[in-house]
Design a protein around this motif. Structure first.
Motif, mmCIF file in Angstrom:
data_model
loop_
_atom_site.group_PDB
_atom_site.id
_atom_site.type_symbol
_atom_site.label_atom_id
_atom_site.label_comp_id
_atom_site.label_asym_id
_atom_site.label_seq_id
_atom_site.Cartn_x
_atom_site.Cartn_y
_atom_site.Cartn_z
ATOM 1 N N GLY A 81 74.031 38.157 38.717
ATOM 2 C CA GLY A 81 74.426 38.189 37.319
ATOM 3 C C GLY A 81 73.333 37.748 36.378
ATOM 4 N N TYR A 82 72.338 37.036 36.919
ATOM 5 C CA TYR A 82 71.287 36.482 36.074
ATOM 6 C C TYR A 82 69.932 37.125 36.324
ATOM 7 C CZ TYR A 82 74.909 33.019 35.330
ATOM 8 O OH TYR A 82 76.092 32.407 35.016
ATOM 9 N N THR A 83 69.833 37.977 37.333
ATOM 10 C CA THR A 83 68.595 38.693 37.623
ATOM 11 C C THR A 83 68.889 40.191 37.657
ATOM 12 O OG1 THR A 83 68.856 38.711 40.036
ATOM 13 C CG2 THR A 83 67.844 36.750 39.050
ATOM 14 N N ALA A 84 67.821 40.968 37.747
ATOM 15 C CA ALA A 84 67.975 42.425 37.699
ATOM 16 C C ALA A 84 68.375 43.028 39.036
ATOM 17 C CB ALA A 84 66.668 43.070 37.225
ATOM 18 N N ARG A 85 68.157 42.303 40.131
ATOM 19 C CA ARG A 85 68.321 42.954 41.432
ATOM 20 C C ARG A 85 69.085 42.151 42.481
ATOM 21 N NH1 ARG A 85 64.332 45.298 39.055
ATOM 22 N NH2 ARG A 85 63.151 43.372 38.900
ATOM 23 N N PHE A 185 55.855 49.191 47.220
ATOM 24 C CA PHE A 185 56.260 48.722 45.893
ATOM 25 C C PHE A 185 56.104 49.842 44.866
ATOM 26 C CE2 PHE A 185 55.689 44.842 48.121
ATOM 27 C CZ PHE A 185 56.403 43.852 47.450
ATOM 28 N N TYR A 186 56.993 49.820 43.871
ATOM 29 C CA TYR A 186 56.913 50.765 42.754
ATOM 30 C C TYR A 186 56.469 50.006 41.515
ATOM 31 C CZ TYR A 186 58.217 54.288 39.299
ATOM 32 O OH TYR A 186 58.190 55.210 38.274
ATOM 33 N N ASP A 187 55.515 50.568 40.796
ATOM 34 C CA ASP A 187 54.979 49.959 39.585
ATOM 35 C C ASP A 187 55.703 50.528 38.367
ATOM 36 O OD1 ASP A 187 53.524 48.987 37.474
ATOM 37 O OD2 ASP A 187 51.595 49.828 38.102
ATOM 38 N N HIS A 188 56.484 49.680 37.703
ATOM 39 C CA HIS A 188 57.249 50.122 36.529
ATOM 40 C C HIS A 188 56.379 50.260 35.277
ATOM 41 C CE1 HIS A 188 61.459 50.466 37.716
ATOM 42 N NE2 HIS A 188 61.312 49.417 38.496
ATOM 43 N N GLY A 189 55.133 49.782 35.331
ATOM 44 C CA GLY A 189 54.242 49.994 34.193
ATOM 45 C C GLY A 189 53.806 48.713 33.491
ATOM 46 N N GLU A 190 52.733 48.829 32.728
ATOM 47 C CA GLU A 190 52.129 47.672 32.083
ATOM 48 C C GLU A 190 53.016 47.022 31.037
ATOM 49 O OE1 GLU A 190 48.421 48.943 30.507
ATOM 50 O OE2 GLU A 190 47.462 49.226 32.470
ATOM 51 N N ASP A 191 54.001 47.749 30.514
ATOM 52 C CA ASP A 191 54.860 47.168 29.485
ATOM 53 C C ASP A 191 55.902 46.213 30.057
ATOM 54 O OD1 ASP A 191 55.946 49.445 30.737
ATOM 55 O OD2 ASP A 191 57.418 49.706 29.130
ATOM 56 N N ILE A 192 55.981 46.131 31.400
ATOM 57 C CA ILE A 192 56.911 45.202 32.060
ATOM 58 C C ILE A 192 56.101 44.031 32.612
ATOM 59 C CG2 ILE A 192 58.650 44.919 33.868
ATOM 60 C CD1 ILE A 192 59.475 46.843 31.665
ATOM 61 N N TRP A 193 56.563 42.793 32.351
ATOM 62 C CA TRP A 193 55.810 41.625 32.815
ATOM 63 C C TRP A 193 55.896 41.489 34.333
ATOM 64 C CZ3 TRP A 193 56.969 37.221 35.600
ATOM 65 C CH2 TRP A 193 55.944 36.242 35.636
ATOM 66 N N GLY A 194 54.799 41.050 34.934
ATOM 67 C CA GLY A 194 54.782 40.794 36.367
ATOM 68 C C GLY A 194 53.472 41.229 36.985
ATOM 69 N N ASP A 203 56.802 37.446 40.897
ATOM 70 C CA ASP A 203 58.244 37.409 40.684
ATOM 71 C C ASP A 203 58.680 38.164 39.439
ATOM 72 O OD1 ASP A 203 58.713 35.921 42.973
ATOM 73 O OD2 ASP A 203 58.464 34.004 41.932
ATOM 74 N N GLY A 204 57.738 38.736 38.717
ATOM 75 C CA GLY A 204 58.101 39.540 37.561
ATOM 76 C C GLY A 204 58.726 40.863 37.968
ATOM 77 N N ASP A 205 59.101 41.656 36.987
ATOM 78 C CA ASP A 205 59.838 42.895 37.249
ATOM 79 C C ASP A 205 58.966 44.146 37.244
ATOM 80 O OD1 ASP A 205 62.266 41.624 37.571
ATOM 81 O OD2 ASP A 205 62.778 41.742 35.443
ATOM 82 N N VAL A 246 64.867 53.199 40.076
ATOM 83 C CA VAL A 246 63.585 53.894 39.874
ATOM 84 C C VAL A 246 63.826 55.337 39.483
ATOM 85 C CG1 VAL A 246 61.512 54.731 41.042
ATOM 86 C CG2 VAL A 246 62.276 52.373 41.402
ATOM 87 N N LEU A 247 64.691 56.018 40.202
ATOM 88 C CA LEU A 247 64.928 57.442 39.955
ATOM 89 C C LEU A 247 65.649 57.687 38.628
ATOM 90 C CD1 LEU A 247 66.019 58.495 43.554
ATOM 91 C CD2 LEU A 247 63.862 59.041 42.419
ATOM 92 N N GLN A 248 66.430 56.694 38.178
ATOM 93 C CA GLN A 248 67.156 56.852 36.917
ATOM 94 C C GLN A 248 66.406 56.224 35.735
ATOM 95 O OE1 GLN A 248 71.327 55.675 37.492
ATOM 96 N NE2 GLN A 248 71.320 56.611 39.516
ATOM 97 N N HIS A 249 65.146 55.796 36.005
ATOM 98 C CA HIS A 249 64.231 55.305 34.967
ATOM 99 C C HIS A 249 64.804 54.102 34.215
ATOM 100 C CE1 HIS A 249 61.984 58.945 35.807
ATOM 101 N NE2 HIS A 249 63.061 59.662 35.550
ATOM 102 N N VAL A 250 65.393 53.169 34.978
ATOM 103 C CA VAL A 250 65.867 51.917 34.397
ATOM 104 C C VAL A 250 65.247 50.769 35.193
ATOM 105 C CG1 VAL A 250 68.023 52.886 33.519
ATOM 106 C CG2 VAL A 250 67.965 51.951 35.834
ATOM 107 N N HIS A 251 65.272 49.572 34.623
ATOM 108 C CA HIS A 251 64.587 48.443 35.247
ATOM 109 C C HIS A 251 65.539 47.476 35.950
ATOM 110 C CE1 HIS A 251 61.007 49.883 33.374
ATOM 111 N NE2 HIS A 251 61.420 49.613 32.155
ATOM 112 N N SER A 252 66.819 47.650 35.763
ATOM 113 C CA SER A 252 67.799 46.762 36.376
ATOM 114 C C SER A 252 68.765 47.570 37.228
ATOM 115 C CB SER A 252 68.583 46.006 35.290
ATOM 116 O OG SER A 252 69.731 45.382 35.844
ATOM 117 N N ASN A 253 69.128 47.027 38.375
ATOM 118 C CA ASN A 253 70.128 47.697 39.220
ATOM 119 C C ASN A 253 71.449 47.871 38.489
ATOM 120 O OD1 ASN A 253 68.150 47.489 41.147
ATOM 121 N ND2 ASN A 253 69.331 46.227 42.565
#
Length: 519
Positions: A81-85, A185-194, A203-205, A246-253
């Motif tokens: 409930g407090y994390t993305a995954r 690992f999948y890289d979500h991009g530079e705009d996401i911290w981690g 531990d970033g996203d 990843v496939l639905q282009h979102v950062h949280s499960n």
């Protein structure tokens, strides 16, 4: 790609590679496996195959395995409930080789499924891999056969304090099959911290593990010795929810289609607007999955073992509903929504929907009064103890009012209030001493009863239906007690609090056919 389609595609891909599709095993491990509380990985059902104790008619398998991590060594409950995954329940998609192929084919299969236009078609430049620091073979496969550049292959050593204690050395438990692993690992991009794995910001996203190839080479025995397996094997896992994100282009499960639908259902039944910014909605959406699937696999709420974990998860969900302002029973209503969402893949959800709903509703009702009373007392205590909740208060809530410790801890954490855990443990130790004294008193009465212990339910109910286990008169077992006689009655369940620690025992009646026979 929808979550259900991804599950289907994975199984189809490995079936095309001559893997046998094997149904998910139960969340409850076999009785002879004492190492696990719940099934927590896809390889659990193949443990004896890896060890050479079991032989299957196939040497390649693929599964979509139900997993729960809410107790024992693998416990993600407090993060949900407090994390993305983090989840208490999730699905692990896996492929397995039992002495057939090894590192090369395992890594090539994973790369093909993830990057081939026929399958998931993920951009190769978005992927990187880790290997166990000593695993030169896996490193060479990534570099020379798959073609990953050196900067995208990261060696991870023993980073958890001891030999083989590494993010890239997988172990099912303290004992059992284990070996080095290679993660993708999948890289979500530079705009996401981690930062990348192995870095201070891991531990970033930004960089998210989506696949783990475990190379089963050893069996760790009770002495910690690594014994080579008779046949090196492969165990891989791909998190269904993570790859769906990843496939639905979102950062949280919790933003994938499956969870969006469940979150909307939760919002509907508790009477709040749907939003991704409300942790309580995510807790409830996650918990209805684990609770429902545990009940489907035969676990019932109780005060010990797996049943206690289930009860704990149910009560945590109910408390979050209460936090959202929902004071009536609601949790059981979500079973229908879950069956609609996942019933095609797991038909038992539909077949047992009514039974699951009834069990959850009964547990909600039992907990309702405890929650109402406990929350009022806790709120009062939290206002007085602004920084640290005393052990005496925590124990009183737990012992006198039946308010679970983990719920107190959950609520305190939300308010940034610490807990006097040492004080609570002192109170618990004193309680255990009182219990031993009470047990000695019981022994001094010279009753010969050695059967099942009576379960106390007085924190949540004031009356209960019970079965008489034994009768005693003058310390001797008898078959009946007649009118006017005094004696002892042993029953399986009781709402009566026994005299203990200076507290006067409860007084009440035992009814048979609606007539009070005993006081």
């Amino acid at each position: 790609m929808k979550t259900a389609e991804l599950r289907s595609k994975f199984l189809q891909f490995f079936e095309s590679k001559n893997h046998q599709i094997v149904s998910s095993s139960s969340l409850v491990p076999p009785q002879d496996d004492k190492t696990l509380l719940f099934t927590n990985a896809g390889m659990n059902q193949f443990k004896d195959v890896f060890l050479g104790f079991d032989k299957r008619p196939y040497n390649r398998a693929t599964t979509a395995q139900k997993c729960v991590r809410a107790g024992g060594k693998h416990n993600d409950l407090e993060n949900v409930g407090y994390t993305a995954r983090h989840h208490t329940f999730f699905e692990m998609l896996g492929n397995f080789s039992f002495g057939d192929y090894f590192k090369r084919d395992a890594l090539l299969f994973a790369w093909e499924f993830l990057t081939s236009p026929q399958w998931l078609n993920l951009p190769k430049e978005k992927l990187l891999a880790t290997v166990y620091a000593e695993d030169d073979e896996a490193y060479d496969i990534w570099l020379n056969e798959i073609g990953l550049p050196p900067e995208k292959i990261i060696r991870i050593g023993d980073n958890k304090g001891s030999r083989y204690a590494s993010d890239n050395f997988w172990q099912m438990g303290d004992t059992g099959p284990c070996g080095p692993c290679s993660e993708i690992f999948y890289d979500h991009g530079e705009d996401i911290w981690g930062g990348p794995p192995g870095s201070a910001e891991e531990d970033g996203d930004r960089f998210i593990e989506i696949w783990n190839c475990v190379f089963m080479q050893y069996n760790r025995d009770e002495n910690g010795t690594m014994n080579k397996l008779p046949r090196p094997s492969v165990d891989t896992g791909m998190g269904l929810e993570r790859v769906s994100a990843v496939l639905q282009h979102v950062h949280s499960n919790y933003e994938i289609d499956l969870f969006v639908n469940l979150l909307q259902a939760v919002a509907r039944v508790v009477g709040v607007p749907y939003t991704q910014q409300m942790p309580s909605l995510k807790v409830i959406a996650d918990h209805i999955r684990s609770c429902t699937f545990l009940i489907v696999d035969g676990v019932l709420p109780s005060n010990e073992g797996r049943g206690y974990v289930l009860r704990r998860i149910i009560r945590r969900a109910v408390r979050h509903g209460y936090k959202l302002g929902c004071k009536q029973a609601f949790f059981h209503l979500l079973v229908a929504d879950l069956a609609k969402e996942m019933g095609e893949a797991y038909p038992q959800l539909i077949e047992k929907q009514a039974q699951i709903s009834e069990i959850l509703q009964q547990e909600e009702s039992r907990f309702a009064q405890t929650l109402e009373t406990g929350m009022a007392l806790l709120e009062n205590a939290l206002q007085k103890d602004a920084e640290c909740l005393s052990g005496e208060v925590i124990f009183k809530l737990y012992d006198t009012y039946g308010f679970p410790y983990d719920l107190t801890a959950d609520i305190a954490r939300e308010r940034n209030i610490s807990l006097d855990e040492e004080g609570f443990e002192r109170e618990m130790a004193a309680q255990r001493a009182r219990a031993r004294a009470a047990q000695n008193f019981k022994a001094n009465t010279q009753l010969s009863y050695e059967g099942k212990d009576t379960e106390f339910h007085g924190y949540t109910v004031r009356q209960s239906e019970s079965t008489v286990l034994a009768l005693y008169k003058d310390g001797e077992a008898v078959q009946q007690l007649s009118a006017g006689e005094s004696g002892a009655v042993v029953i399986d369940f009781t709402p009566f609090y026994a005299e203990s620690g200076g507290q006067v025992g409860d007084v009440g009646y035992i009814f048979i056919n609606s007539k009070d026979y005993f006081k």
